[in-house]
Write a protein that holds these residues in place. Sequence first.
Motif, PDB file in Angstrom:
ATOM      1  N   UNK A   1      61.569  -7.248 118.191  1.00  0.00           N
ATOM      2  CA  UNK A   1      60.412  -8.131 118.037  1.00  0.00           C
ATOM      3  C   UNK A   1      59.581  -7.733 116.822  1.00  0.00           C
ATOM      4  N   UNK A   2      59.319  -6.448 116.665  1.00  0.00           N
ATOM      5  CA  UNK A   2      58.526  -5.990 115.519  1.00  0.00           C
ATOM      6  C   UNK A   2      59.232  -6.308 114.205  1.00  0.00           C
ATOM      7  N   UNK A   3      60.543  -6.106 114.158  1.00  0.00           N
ATOM      8  CA  UNK A   3      61.285  -6.373 112.932  1.00  0.00           C
ATOM      9  C   UNK A   3      61.287  -7.861 112.610  1.00  0.00           C
ATOM     10  N   UNK A   4      61.281  -8.705 113.627  1.00  0.00           N
ATOM     11  CA  UNK A   4      61.224 -10.156 113.382  1.00  0.00           C
ATOM     12  C   UNK A   4      59.945 -10.513 112.621  1.00  0.00           C
ATOM     13  N   UNK A   5      58.818  -9.917 113.013  1.00  0.00           N
ATOM     14  CA  UNK A   5      57.567 -10.175 112.297  1.00  0.00           C
ATOM     15  C   UNK A   5      57.586  -9.528 110.910  1.00  0.00           C
ATOM     16  N   UNK A   6      58.268  -8.378 110.789  1.00  0.00           N
ATOM     17  CA  UNK A   6      58.402  -7.740 109.480  1.00  0.00           C
ATOM     18  C   UNK A   6      59.189  -8.641 108.523  1.00  0.00           C
ATOM     19  N   UNK A   7      60.216  -9.307 109.033  1.00  0.00           N
ATOM     20  CA  UNK A   7      61.013 -10.230 108.220  1.00  0.00           C
ATOM     21  C   UNK A   7      60.145 -11.375 107.709  1.00  0.00           C
TER      22      UNK A   7
END
Length: 227
Positions: free
Chosen positions: A102-108
């Motif tokens: 989930x965090x990486x999705x927002x980082x993307x």
Amino acid sequence: MLESLKKQVVEYAVQAEKKRLCQQGSGNFSIRDPKTGYICVTPSGVDRAELSFHDIIVMNLNAEVIESESGGLRPTSESLMHIQAYKSRPDINAVVHTHSRFATAFAILNKSIPAVVYETTILNCKNGYIPVAPYGRPGTSALSNSIINPLKISDATLLQSHGTLAVGHTLKEALLKISYVEEFAEIYYYSLTIAGKEPPVVPISELQNWAYPKEITLLDKNIRTSK
């Protein structure tokens, strides 16, 4: 050298894997020895299921390998990012980098995570959100330099198109913080999905005003107050 610290690195790296914060060998972990200033960091290319404290690399803040006990192993290619974190934040002694979903999705999306829940205070987010460090190719000084400003306003940051990073006084604390990042990212995602718009956030002034309830009397002076 620094055997107890090496064992901690292995312990928390394995915990992160079990928590599904990083899979398929992604992510890296380090701890700094306050006495020598040396850091113990995970090696490149070793499966965490097979990771031993003998595999942990000892480096100094000049990116020089002091000890590679197993022989032939190199420190993670993202060691420069860990070193930069220690240089930027002399108050911390542990760095955790993961690739949680989930965090990486927002980082993307290059999208910071606002304080949708009060517990964001755990991350010491001075501006009321988890920031995003600008993109830097892994293993480069661009990546390591990208975290300097985010770590001035938060103990955790997203890494654009990459993952997450958190710092702490101990590895236990750093892993807890990066676990919270993933939890807050998931809560934010579901809030956006349900509402179809940005959810309300906790104001910065409110985040800064937490205090232990004065109505509770602590007769035992050895008790520490915490959230």
